[in-house]
Enzyme design. Structure first.
Site, PDB file in Angstrom:
ATOM      1  N   LYS A  90      51.736  37.555  39.075  1.00 18.52           N
ATOM      2  CA  LYS A  90      51.204  36.192  38.904  1.00 18.52           C
ATOM      3  C   LYS A  90      52.289  35.210  38.431  1.00 18.52           C
ATOM      4  CE  LYS A  90      46.407  37.597  37.927  1.00 18.52           C
ATOM      5  NZ  LYS A  90      45.275  37.458  36.969  1.00 18.52           N
ATOM      6  N   TYR A 135      39.792  33.888  44.713  1.00 22.43           N
ATOM      7  CA  TYR A 135      39.036  34.138  43.479  1.00 22.43           C
ATOM      8  C   TYR A 135      37.598  33.608  43.582  1.00 22.43           C
ATOM      9  CZ  TYR A 135      42.701  36.191  40.521  1.00 22.43           C
ATOM     10  OH  TYR A 135      43.620  37.048  39.954  1.00 22.43           O
ATOM     11  N   PHE A 137      36.108  29.551  33.548  1.00 24.61           N
ATOM     12  CA  PHE A 137      37.575  29.510  33.626  1.00 24.61           C
ATOM     13  C   PHE A 137      38.085  29.347  35.067  1.00 24.61           C
ATOM     14  CE2 PHE A 137      36.244  33.992  33.474  1.00 24.61           C
ATOM     15  CZ  PHE A 137      36.787  34.470  34.657  1.00 24.61           C
ATOM     16  N   ARG A 144      45.329  49.980  38.222  1.00 29.06           N
ATOM     17  CA  ARG A 144      44.602  49.304  37.135  1.00 29.06           C
ATOM     18  C   ARG A 144      44.967  49.917  35.785  1.00 29.06           C
ATOM     19  NH1 ARG A 144      41.141  45.153  38.606  1.00 29.06           N
ATOM     20  NH2 ARG A 144      39.990  45.372  36.671  1.00 29.06           N
ATOM     21  N   THR A 158      42.307  43.409  31.031  1.00 34.43           N
ATOM     22  CA  THR A 158      42.446  41.992  31.405  1.00 34.43           C
ATOM     23  C   THR A 158      43.050  41.170  30.270  1.00 34.43           C
ATOM     24  OG1 THR A 158      40.443  42.278  32.730  1.00 34.43           O
ATOM     25  CG2 THR A 158      41.172  40.016  32.340  1.00 34.43           C
ATOM     26  N   ARG A 174      50.303  44.548  31.141  1.00 31.32           N
ATOM     27  CA  ARG A 174      49.724  43.409  30.426  1.00 31.32           C
ATOM     28  C   ARG A 174      50.060  43.463  28.930  1.00 31.32           C
ATOM     29  NH1 ARG A 174      44.173  43.307  34.004  1.00 31.32           N
ATOM     30  NH2 ARG A 174      44.761  41.589  35.391  1.00 31.32           N
ATOM     31  N   ASN A 205      47.903  36.600  32.705  1.00 32.32           N
ATOM     32  CA  ASN A 205      48.013  38.034  32.407  1.00 32.32           C
ATOM     33  C   ASN A 205      48.846  38.825  33.426  1.00 32.32           C
ATOM     34  OD1 ASN A 205      46.150  38.005  34.432  1.00 32.32           O
ATOM     35  ND2 ASN A 205      44.530  39.040  33.306  1.00 32.32           N
ATOM     36  N   HIS A 261      47.495  40.964  39.089  1.00 31.56           N
ATOM     37  CA  HIS A 261      46.154  41.219  39.634  1.00 31.56           C
ATOM     38  C   HIS A 261      46.203  42.545  40.366  1.00 31.56           C
ATOM     39  CE1 HIS A 261      42.594  41.038  42.187  1.00 31.56           C
ATOM     40  NE2 HIS A 261      43.399  41.408  43.169  1.00 31.56           N
ATOM     41  N   GLU A 306      41.491  42.200  50.467  1.00 30.41           N
ATOM     42  CA  GLU A 306      42.604  41.457  49.875  1.00 30.41           C
ATOM     43  C   GLU A 306      43.910  41.710  50.643  1.00 30.41           C
ATOM     44  OE1 GLU A 306      40.571  41.353  45.443  1.00 30.41           O
ATOM     45  OE2 GLU A 306      42.415  42.505  45.708  1.00 30.41           O
TER      46      GLU A 306
HETATM   47  P1  ATP Z   1      42.359  40.533  38.277  1.00 32.49           P
HETATM   48  O1  ATP Z   1      41.125  40.318  39.125  1.00 32.49           O
HETATM   49  O2  ATP Z   1      43.258  39.310  38.228  1.00 32.49           O
HETATM   50  O3  ATP Z   1      43.075  41.798  38.625  1.00 32.49           O
HETATM   51  P2  ATP Z   1      40.729  41.634  36.206  1.00 32.49           P
HETATM   52  O4  ATP Z   1      40.027  42.351  37.313  1.00 32.49           O
HETATM   53  O5  ATP Z   1      41.284  42.443  35.073  1.00 32.49           O
HETATM   54  O6  ATP Z   1      41.919  40.760  36.766  1.00 32.49           O
HETATM   55  P3  ATP Z   1      38.624  39.648  36.304  1.00 32.49           P
HETATM   56  O7  ATP Z   1      37.418  39.739  35.437  1.00 32.49           O
HETATM   57  O8  ATP Z   1      38.517  39.971  37.758  1.00 32.49           O
HETATM   58  O9  ATP Z   1      39.788  40.511  35.595  1.00 32.49           O
HETATM   59  O10 ATP Z   1      39.198  38.170  36.140  1.00 32.49           O
HETATM   60  C1  ATP Z   1      40.096  37.628  37.092  1.00 32.49           C
HETATM   61  C2  ATP Z   1      41.163  36.845  36.376  1.00 32.49           C
HETATM   62  O11 ATP Z   1      40.574  35.690  35.795  1.00 32.49           O
HETATM   63  C3  ATP Z   1      41.828  37.567  35.188  1.00 32.49           C
HETATM   64  O12 ATP Z   1      42.868  38.425  35.568  1.00 32.49           O
HETATM   65  C4  ATP Z   1      42.348  36.397  34.386  1.00 32.49           C
HETATM   66  O13 ATP Z   1      43.572  35.893  34.936  1.00 32.49           O
HETATM   67  C5  ATP Z   1      41.244  35.356  34.578  1.00 32.49           C
HETATM   68  N1  ATP Z   1      40.284  35.411  33.473  1.00 32.49           N
HETATM   69  C6  ATP Z   1      39.346  36.356  33.262  1.00 32.49           C
HETATM   70  N2  ATP Z   1      38.628  36.095  32.153  1.00 32.49           N
HETATM   71  C7  ATP Z   1      39.139  34.942  31.642  1.00 32.49           C
HETATM   72  C8  ATP Z   1      38.841  34.140  30.507  1.00 32.49           C
HETATM   73  N3  ATP Z   1      37.866  34.481  29.666  1.00 32.49           N
HETATM   74  N4  ATP Z   1      39.574  33.024  30.308  1.00 32.49           N
HETATM   75  C9  ATP Z   1      40.561  32.658  31.168  1.00 32.49           C
HETATM   76  N5  ATP Z   1      40.899  33.381  32.266  1.00 32.49           N
HETATM   77  C10 ATP Z   1      40.208  34.499  32.509  1.00 32.49           C
HETATM   78 MG    MG Z   2      39.332  41.369  39.085  1.00 30.36          MG
END
Ligand code: ATP
Ligand code: MG
Length: 140
Positions: A11, A51, A59, A87, A93, A104, A114, A117, A128
């Site tokens: 990212k 997304y 967010f 993962r 996350t 992370r 973070n 992805h 994807e």
């Molecule tokens: P990713 O999909 O990016 O691999 P993830 O699966 O661990 O991450 P998701 O719940 O899918 O987490 O959230 C997607 C992305 O949205 C997170 O990686 C983060 O960048 C952002 N995100 C998630 N929760 C929050 C939050 N509470 N505040 C701000 N950004 C958030």
């Molecule tokens: Mg995710």
């Protein structure tokens, strides 16, 4: 579990800090092979589409603005149980909850910024990968 492919994004917070190689090394050390890789800059429409599952979350706007703020590196990772393994290497996350040694924990700045992805299931991995790579860019 057979050989599997997953999709990864390094990212903007990580590309900006020149951490592409350090993060790629973590994947390789975990036994994941980088079988496709390119550095691109997303448009807002592409970030919103990628997304889209989070479009109702508070967010969402912040997340899309962040994802277009700098170039990203999109990759396909291959290996045994690649989706779960990636993962695991990524960590939770929220970096505050991530295990020691994960990407992370070591590199993420916040729950939003973070660093990586990774796909969360075989169906999303396939979608994807197809979103970012053509068949020509993927070696058998
Ligand atoms: P990713 O999909 O990016 O691999 P993830 O699966 O661990 O991450 P998701 O719940 O899918 O987490 O959230 C997607 C992305 O949205 C997170 O990686 C983060 O960048 C952002 N995100 C998630 N929760 C929050 C939050 N509470 N505040 C701000 N950004 C958030
Ligand atoms: Mg995710």
């Amino acid at each position: 579990m057979a050989t599997q492919r997953t999709f990864s994004i390094i990212k903007p917070d990580a590309t900006k800090r020149n951490l592409t190689g350090a993060i790629a090394a973590k994947f390789e050390a975990a036994g994941l092979r980088i079988v496709a890789s390119k550095r691109i800059q997303l448009t807002l429409a592409q970030a919103q589409s990628f997304y889209g599952v989070h479009s109702e979350r508070p967010f969402f706007g912040e997340l899309c603005d962040f994802m277009i703020s700098e170039p990203i590196v999109v990759q396909v990772l291959e290996g045994e149980d690649a989706i779960a393994k990636n993962r695991e290497v990524m960590g939770a996350t929220n970096p505050a909850d991530a295990d020691a040694g994960t990407i992370r924990k070591e590199y993420a700045l916040s729950i939003g910024e973070n660093s990586v992805h990774g796909s969360d299931a075989p169906e999303t991995a396939a979608e994807e990968i197809a979103f970012f790579f053509s068949g020509l860019e993927l070696v058998g």
